[in-house]
Design a protein around this motif. Structure first.
Motif, PDB file in Angstrom:
ATOM      1  N   LEU A  51      28.875  40.190   8.294  1.00 26.73           N
ATOM      2  CA  LEU A  51      28.625  38.871   7.715  1.00 26.73           C
ATOM      3  C   LEU A  51      29.226  38.772   6.315  1.00 26.73           C
ATOM      4  O   LEU A  51      29.775  37.733   5.937  1.00 26.73           O
ATOM      5  CB  LEU A  51      27.125  38.594   7.662  1.00 26.73           C
ATOM      6  N   VAL A  52      29.143  39.850   5.551  1.00 28.04           N
ATOM      7  CA  VAL A  52      29.733  39.861   4.210  1.00 28.04           C
ATOM      8  C   VAL A  52      31.249  39.744   4.313  1.00 28.04           C
ATOM      9  O   VAL A  52      31.877  38.948   3.602  1.00 28.04           O
ATOM     10  CB  VAL A  52      29.319  41.128   3.441  1.00 28.04           C
ATOM     11  N   ILE A  53      31.849  40.512   5.192  1.00 27.26           N
ATOM     12  CA  ILE A  53      33.302  40.477   5.369  1.00 27.26           C
ATOM     13  C   ILE A  53      33.740  39.093   5.857  1.00 27.26           C
ATOM     14  O   ILE A  53      34.716  38.520   5.355  1.00 27.26           O
ATOM     15  CB  ILE A  53      33.754  41.585   6.344  1.00 27.26           C
ATOM     16  N   TRP A  90      36.217  36.398   3.860  1.00 28.71           N
ATOM     17  CA  TRP A  90      37.406  35.827   4.485  1.00 28.71           C
ATOM     18  C   TRP A  90      37.321  34.309   4.538  1.00 28.71           C
ATOM     19  O   TRP A  90      38.321  33.607   4.315  1.00 28.71           O
ATOM     20  CB  TRP A  90      37.612  36.394   5.889  1.00 28.71           C
ATOM     21  N   ALA A  91      36.138  33.779   4.821  1.00 26.44           N
ATOM     22  CA  ALA A  91      35.974  32.320   4.876  1.00 26.44           C
ATOM     23  C   ALA A  91      36.197  31.713   3.493  1.00 26.44           C
ATOM     24  O   ALA A  91      36.828  30.658   3.358  1.00 26.44           O
ATOM     25  CB  ALA A  91      34.580  31.973   5.393  1.00 26.44           C
ATOM     26  N   MET A  92      35.707  32.378   2.456  1.00 24.73           N
ATOM     27  CA  MET A  92      35.899  31.875   1.097  1.00 24.73           C
ATOM     28  C   MET A  92      37.386  31.913   0.726  1.00 24.73           C
ATOM     29  O   MET A  92      37.900  30.967   0.115  1.00 24.73           O
ATOM     30  CB  MET A  92      35.091  32.711   0.102  1.00 24.73           C
ATOM     31  N   CYS A  93      38.081  32.969   1.083  1.00 21.21           N
ATOM     32  CA  CYS A  93      39.520  33.059   0.796  1.00 21.21           C
ATOM     33  C   CYS A  93      40.285  31.971   1.545  1.00 21.21           C
ATOM     34  O   CYS A  93      41.212  31.365   0.988  1.00 21.21           O
ATOM     35  CB  CYS A  93      40.053  34.431   1.186  1.00 21.21           C
TER      36      CYS A  93
END
Length: 57
Positions: free
Chosen positions: A5-7, A11-14
């Motif tokens: 979930l952190v990863i 990735w979603a934020m990037c």
């Protein structure tokens, strides 16, 4: 599971930042530019040339 979930969140934020950056870096629509061309120049800009000419004389 928490690690994924952190990863995924990173990735979603990037991806969101990349989309916003690309949208900001590209030019606006042509209709927006056309409407700006029809506007009158602000008084401060219109008189700037006269002021410069007076100072140079």
């Amino acid at each position: 599971m928490e690690k994924w979930l952190v990863i995924l969140g990173i990735w979603a934020m990037c991806a969101a930042c990349a989309v916003l950056f690309i949208r900001g870096a590209t030019g606006g629509s042509s209709s927006r530019r056309k409407s700006e061309e029809g506007r009158a120049r602000p008084a401060s800009r219109a008189s700037a040339g006269d002021t410069r000419a007076a100072l140079n004389d």
